[in-house]
Motif scaffolding. Structure first.
Motif, short mmCIF file in Angstrom:
data_model
loop_
_atom_site.label_atom_id
_atom_site.label_comp_id
_atom_site.label_asym_id
_atom_site.label_seq_id
_atom_site.Cartn_x
_atom_site.Cartn_y
_atom_site.Cartn_z
N ARG A 1 -4.34 -7.59 3.13
CA ARG A 1 -4.40 -6.64 2.02
C ARG A 1 -3.06 -6.63 1.26
O ARG A 1 -2.00 -6.40 1.84
CB ARG A 1 -4.73 -5.23 2.53
N LEU A 2 -3.12 -6.90 -0.04
CA LEU A 2 -1.89 -7.01 -0.82
C LEU A 2 -1.15 -5.68 -0.90
O LEU A 2 0.08 -5.64 -0.97
CB LEU A 2 -2.19 -7.57 -2.22
N LEU A 3 -1.89 -4.57 -0.86
CA LEU A 3 -1.22 -3.26 -0.85
C LEU A 3 -0.32 -3.12 0.38
O LEU A 3 0.78 -2.56 0.29
CB LEU A 3 -2.26 -2.13 -0.87
N LEU A 4 -0.78 -3.65 1.52
CA LEU A 4 0.04 -3.54 2.74
C LEU A 4 1.30 -4.38 2.63
O LEU A 4 2.36 -4.03 3.16
CB LEU A 4 -0.79 -3.92 3.97
N TRP A 5 1.18 -5.52 1.93
CA TRP A 5 2.35 -6.38 1.67
C TRP A 5 3.38 -5.57 0.87
O TRP A 5 4.57 -5.49 1.22
CB TRP A 5 1.88 -7.62 0.89
N LEU A 6 2.89 -4.93 -0.20
CA LEU A 6 3.77 -4.13 -1.05
C LEU A 6 4.35 -2.94 -0.28
O LEU A 6 5.51 -2.58 -0.43
CB LEU A 6 2.95 -3.63 -2.25
N ARG A 7 3.51 -2.34 0.58
CA ARG A 7 3.98 -1.19 1.39
C ARG A 7 5.12 -1.61 2.30
O ARG A 7 6.14 -0.96 2.38
CB ARG A 7 2.83 -0.65 2.27
N LYS A 8 4.89 -2.73 3.00
CA LYS A 8 5.89 -3.20 3.98
C LYS A 8 7.20 -3.60 3.30
O LYS A 8 8.28 -3.26 3.77
CB LYS A 8 5.29 -4.39 4.75
N LEU B 1 7.31 -0.25 -0.68
CA LEU B 1 6.96 1.17 -0.82
C LEU B 1 7.39 2.00 0.40
O LEU B 1 7.93 3.10 0.23
CB LEU B 1 5.45 1.31 -1.07
N ASP B 2 7.18 1.46 1.60
CA ASP B 2 7.62 2.22 2.79
C ASP B 2 9.14 2.34 2.85
O ASP B 2 9.67 3.45 3.01
CB ASP B 2 7.06 1.60 4.09
N PRO B 3 9.88 1.22 2.69
CA PRO B 3 11.34 1.34 2.75
C PRO B 3 11.94 2.27 1.69
O PRO B 3 12.97 2.88 1.93
CB PRO B 3 11.83 -0.11 2.54
N ILE B 4 11.32 2.40 0.53
CA ILE B 4 11.89 3.31 -0.48
C ILE B 4 11.23 4.69 -0.44
O ILE B 4 11.54 5.56 -1.25
CB ILE B 4 11.85 2.72 -1.92
N VAL C 1 0.56 6.16 -5.48
CA VAL C 1 0.14 4.76 -5.65
C VAL C 1 -1.35 4.71 -5.98
O VAL C 1 -2.19 5.23 -5.22
CB VAL C 1 0.40 3.94 -4.36
N LEU C 2 -1.65 4.11 -7.10
CA LEU C 2 -3.03 3.89 -7.50
C LEU C 2 -3.38 2.46 -7.10
O LEU C 2 -2.81 1.51 -7.65
CB LEU C 2 -3.13 4.08 -9.03
N ALA C 3 -4.25 2.32 -6.11
CA ALA C 3 -4.47 0.99 -5.53
C ALA C 3 -5.95 0.65 -5.51
O ALA C 3 -6.79 1.50 -5.21
CB ALA C 3 -3.92 0.95 -4.11
N PHE C 4 -6.26 -0.61 -5.80
CA PHE C 4 -7.64 -1.08 -5.67
C PHE C 4 -8.10 -0.96 -4.22
O PHE C 4 -7.39 -1.38 -3.30
CB PHE C 4 -7.74 -2.56 -6.05
N ASP C 5 -9.30 -0.41 -4.03
CA ASP C 5 -9.93 -0.37 -2.72
C ASP C 5 -10.78 -1.62 -2.58
O ASP C 5 -11.75 -1.80 -3.31
CB ASP C 5 -10.79 0.91 -2.63
#
Ligand code: GLP
Length: 239
Positions: free
Chosen positions: A79-86, A89-92, A99-103
């Motif tokens: 999931r690309l959202l999890l890539w961005l999170r890791k 988004l999580d570190p900051i 976050v508006l994310a495609f499901d």
């Protein structure tokens, strides 16, 4: 489209971070679009450093995801959202409700309406940063995508399946369809920034900068945008 030459990948990452941080100083509640892929990882590291040192405040920023594979579970490793999170988004410290994310499993028609409506509700995208696909794609707007296209679900081209295989193991690991913001969605963002690094992007970047403006090279959309910038390192620019 302006072009900003970076000496190398580290310089590209710093230059992209400077632009993003300046955007946040001007408008702390900006709505941002950020890409996944390998190119933005250095930018993300710069942003995490800025957040940790107190040089940047992401408390009021909102994000909308650029693209996402379709038909996978919400917690799938791809999931690309999890890539961005890791990576960012999580570190900051960005909360889910910012976050508006495609499901990936949502009904395509209602999902793309939800994302476009969400963007409109926030007042439009302030800054979109995009990577450059090897075939010129932006997000998953594959060659032939109309310049006025909006968020939608699309089949991936064999070329994108090949390039995305590098992230997940093999071509069989790459989902066949994806959600993406449209080229029209990106054209409507107030500022559009492309980042490209390395010799592998040299040919497609040259076509983006100097070739005919056409949906056959989706990245040429940047040349139709009133406030667009390509940040590329010397290897990508052919220096
Ligand atoms: C992927 C993604 C794009 C990304 C691009 C470049 O397929 N869909 O959003 O920007 O290709 O990726 P990379 O930065 O790894 O070269």
């Amino acid at each position: 489209m302006k072009i900003l030459e970076a000496s190398d990948y580290a310089d590209l990452s710093r230059k992209a971070a400077d632009i993003l941080l300046a955007q946040l100083r001007g408008k702390p509640d900006s709505l941002l679009v950020l890409p996944t892929g390998n190119t933005p990882l250095g930018l993300f590291r710069e942003l995490v450093r800025a957040a940790r040192s107190g040089a940047a405040d992401f408390a009021r920023v909102r994000f909308v995801t650029l693209d996402e594979y379709a038909g996978i579970a919400g917690n799938d490793r791809r999931r690309l959202l999890l890539w961005l999170r890791k990576e960012l988004l999580d570190p900051i410290g960005v909360a889910d409700d910012s976050v508006l994310a495609f499901d990936p499993l949502a009904d395509a028609t209602s999902e793309v309406e939800r994302i476009e409506a969400g963007i409109a509700e926030y007042g439009g995208v302030d800054l979109a940063v995009v990577g450059l696909g090897p075939n010129g794609h932006l997000g998953f707007n594959e060659p032939g995508s109309p310049f006025d296209s909006r968020a939608r679900q699309v089949p991936l081209t064999p070329e994108s399946i090949r390039s995305n295989a590098a992230y997940w193991g093999s071509e069989a690991d790459v989902p066949a369809t994806a959600f993406t913001l449209g080229l029209g969605t990106l054209l409507a963002s107030r500022k559009l920034v492309l980042i490209a690094s390395g010799a592998a992007k040299r040919d497609i970047l040259a076509r983006t900068i100097d070739g005919g403006i056409s949906p056959e090279v989706p990245a040429t959309l940047l040349r139709r945008h009133p406030d667009s910038l390509a940040i590329a390192d010397r290897a990508a620019l052919g220096g």
